[in-house]
Design an enzyme around this catalytic site. Structure first.
Site, PDB file in Angstrom:
ATOM      1  N   LYS A   1       5.305   1.882  -2.780  1.00 23.64           N
ATOM      2  CA  LYS A   1       5.268   3.260  -3.259  1.00 23.64           C
ATOM      3  C   LYS A   1       5.579   3.275  -4.740  1.00 23.64           C
ATOM      4  O   LYS A   1       6.234   2.358  -5.254  1.00 23.64           O
ATOM      5  CB  LYS A   1       6.320   4.105  -2.524  1.00 23.64           C
TER       6      LYS A   1
ATOM      7  N   LYS B   1       0.859  -1.197   0.000  1.00 23.89           N
ATOM      8  CA  LYS B   1       0.000   0.000   0.000  1.00 23.89           C
ATOM      9  C   LYS B   1       0.885   1.232   0.000  1.00 23.89           C
ATOM     10  O   LYS B   1       1.839   1.315   0.765  1.00 23.89           O
ATOM     11  CB  LYS B   1      -0.886   0.006   1.259  1.00 23.89           C
TER      12      LYS B   1
ATOM     13  N   ASN C   1      -2.077  19.494  -0.021  1.00 19.81           N
ATOM     14  CA  ASN C   1      -3.207  18.719   0.473  1.00 19.81           C
ATOM     15  C   ASN C   1      -3.139  18.478   1.987  1.00 19.81           C
ATOM     16  O   ASN C   1      -4.149  18.577   2.687  1.00 19.81           O
ATOM     17  CB  ASN C   1      -3.269  17.399  -0.298  1.00 19.81           C
TER      18      ASN C   1
ATOM     19  N   LYS D   1       4.555   2.522   8.568  1.00 23.12           N
ATOM     20  CA  LYS D   1       3.352   3.320   8.834  1.00 23.12           C
ATOM     21  C   LYS D   1       2.117   2.417   8.954  1.00 23.12           C
ATOM     22  O   LYS D   1       1.325   2.539   9.883  1.00 23.12           O
ATOM     23  CB  LYS D   1       3.164   4.316   7.687  1.00 23.12           C
TER      24      LYS D   1
ATOM     25  N   THR E   1      -5.079  13.133   5.533  1.00 22.98           N
ATOM     26  CA  THR E   1      -3.717  13.265   6.071  1.00 22.98           C
ATOM     27  C   THR E   1      -3.670  14.436   7.057  1.00 22.98           C
ATOM     28  O   THR E   1      -3.141  14.302   8.173  1.00 22.98           O
ATOM     29  CB  THR E   1      -2.690  13.456   4.930  1.00 22.98           C
TER      30      THR E   1
ATOM     31  N   SER F   1      -7.460   5.550   3.392  1.00 21.94           N
ATOM     32  CA  SER F   1      -7.329   4.700   2.201  1.00 21.94           C
ATOM     33  C   SER F   1      -7.787   3.273   2.530  1.00 21.94           C
ATOM     34  O   SER F   1      -8.454   2.613   1.734  1.00 21.94           O
ATOM     35  CB  SER F   1      -5.875   4.643   1.731  1.00 21.94           C
TER      36      SER F   1
HETATM   37  N1  GLU Z   1       0.839   8.944   0.036  1.00 25.74           N
HETATM   38  C1  GLU Z   1       0.257   8.825   1.332  1.00 25.74           C
HETATM   39  C2  GLU Z   1       1.314   8.472   2.357  1.00 25.74           C
HETATM   40  O1  GLU Z   1       2.483   8.718   2.173  1.00 25.74           O
HETATM   41  C3  GLU Z   1      -0.953   7.915   1.356  1.00 25.74           C
HETATM   42  C4  GLU Z   1      -0.743   6.519   0.906  1.00 25.74           C
HETATM   43  C5  GLU Z   1      -2.011   5.694   0.750  1.00 25.74           C
HETATM   44  O2  GLU Z   1      -3.081   6.205   1.012  1.00 25.74           O
HETATM   45  O3  GLU Z   1      -1.885   4.543   0.360  1.00 25.74           O
HETATM   46  O4  GLU Z   1       1.017   7.997   3.413  1.00 25.74           O
END
Ligand code: GLU
Length: 427
Positions: free
Chosen positions: A104, A68, A219, A92, A188, A356
């Site tokens: 990622k 994810k 954002n 995370k 976020t 998410s």
């Molecule tokens: N890009 C965001 C992060 O760094 C969200 C990632 C997601 O929702 O999968 O946490």
């Protein structure tokens, strides 16, 4: 910085290892990404020429669930950066106990230089190139720096065309009309606000007497700035990639947000109805914003913002990492010695991936939640994990970052061992 971002990121693991009892095999697994994909994406430009863009997707670990993590569009995107971001996602998701691993993606591009149609062709081309590497049970992309719901909608549509099956759960952060979740766009910033509220109560800092500077007005940064201002905090400075504004008396964040949306820049304003007045303010650089004498500093832009070169200038008492990786490990040690509290990215910005997860659950169940439900569940989860990490940090007298890594490592280590490592077979 000569050392790679990933080498620096890995140092956090080494430090946290001392506080957990997990097998050597599990630790060994976590030192390397499970799979990395580099792709070339051909795009027919509007003038008829052909350009090839470099894209990446890294699945760091998927022991606890499918990979994810977001996809970043930025000129500085590299495999090293994507790998580091995937590493952070792994920890995370474990911190928040989401049934996901870490991944990622990224494309090396300045999206501001592309037309909307070029951006769409690039986004669909990226999905064509990585389609076999992703899926609702394999790896689930989402937005990150300079990607948004529109792009996630293209991703979902392109993937569904390839699979000949509508597959909303393959990507999160989609537009509401395509199965997105209420509250994902602000998640976020909202999550970060809950973490800041929880921690500032422990530090005995009432909002009205607390000054805040926010680096990055995208954002995440703009939402957290607005929520903090609404809760009574004095947000005295904000910035974007062009620079920042500072007003000792505090800024009117909703007015600045409206101005930024309409004009793509920052202006210290106070608006009542449709009448806006420019308020007294100073123009500052991002570097000056980081060095402001405020109580709370919120880096919400990119990685490597507080490094050995500028860490001595930092005067804030508390730093909440809303960006991924804004502080290097060397700078971390200096901040610690100065008694500055750092609340790490893998907790402070985990609100995005948490919602998410809610979006993925909603897509798979076909039941959709209200905004109140989403925010309530987000608050419950992120406040509980903030408390757990705080407890570990107090117990061992270690920084919140080390505590968060130790906490995540324990969950990851247990999952890896349960899957069957040498330790498992030996017993
Ligand atoms: N890009 C965001 C992060 O760094 C969200 C990632 C997601 O929702 O999968 O946490």
């Amino acid at each position: 910085m000569s050392e790679s971002l990933f080498a620096d990121a890995s140092k956090r693991l080494a430090r946290a290892m001392k506080y957990v009892s997990i097998s050597d095999d599990a630790l060994e697994y976590l030192k390397y990404p499970k799979a990395s994909l580099t792709v070339s994406i051909p795009v027919r430009m509007d003038d008829g020429s052909l350009r090839i863009f470099q894209g990446y997707r890294v699945r760091y670990d998927d022991t606890r669930g499918p990979g994810k993590g977001g996809v970043r569009y930025h000129p500085n995107v590299s495999l090293d950066e994507v790998q580091s971001l995937a590493f952070w996602m792994t920890f995370k998701c474990a911190v928040l106990n989401l049934p996901f691993g870490g991944a990622k993606g990224g494309i090396t591009v300045n999206p501001k230089e592309l037309s909307k149609l070029e951006l769409e062709r690039l986004s669909r081309g990226y999905i064509d190139a990585i389609a076999d590497f992703i899926g609702p049970d394999i790896d689930i992309p989402a937005p990150d720096v300079y990607t948004n719901p529109t792009i996630m909608g293209w991703y979902m549509n392109q993937y569904s065309i390839i699979r000949r099956q509508l597959t909303p759960a393959v990507v999160t952060g989609k537009p509401l009309s395509l199965g997105g979740s209420m509250g994902r766009d602000t998640a976020t910033g909202t999550g970060a606000f809950f973490v800041i509220e929880t921690m500032m109560a422990k530090f005995d800092c009432p909002p009205q007497q607390t000054t805040v500077a926010v680096q990055g007005f995208g954002n995440a940064g703009s939402v957290v700035a607005e929520l903090l201002a609404k809760a009574g905090y004095k947000v005295v400075a904000v910035s974007d990639s062009q620079g920042g504004i500072y007003a000792k008396k505090g800024l009117d964040i909703p007015s600045i947000r409206r101005y930024k949306e309409a004009n793509k820049g920052l202006q210290a304003l106070y608006c009542e109805g449709s009448v806006c007045n420019i308020v007294e303010h100073e123009i500052i650089t991002n570097e000056q914003l980081l060095a402001l004498d405020v109580d709370v500093l919120v880096p919400a832009a990119l990685e490597n913002q507080i490094t050995e070169t500028n860490v001595d200038h930092i005067k804030a008492k508390y730093i909440f990492e809303v960006a991924n990786g804004p502080i290097t490990s060397a700078a971390d040690r200096v901040l610690e010695a100065k008694g500055i509290y750092v609340i790490p990215d893998i907790l402070a910005n985990a609100g995005g991936v948490t919602v998410s997860y809610f979006e993925w659950v909603q897509n798979r169940s076909g039941m959709y939640w209200s905004l109140e439900e989403v925010n309530q569940q987000l608050k419950r989860k992120i406040v509980a994990e903030t408390e757990n990490i705080w407890k570990i940090s107090q117990e061992h007298a270690i920084p919140m970052r080390t505590a968060a890594y130790a906490y995540a490592l324990q969950r990851l280590g247990e999952a890896l061992s349960a899957k069957g490592t040498r330790h498992y077979y030996a017993s």
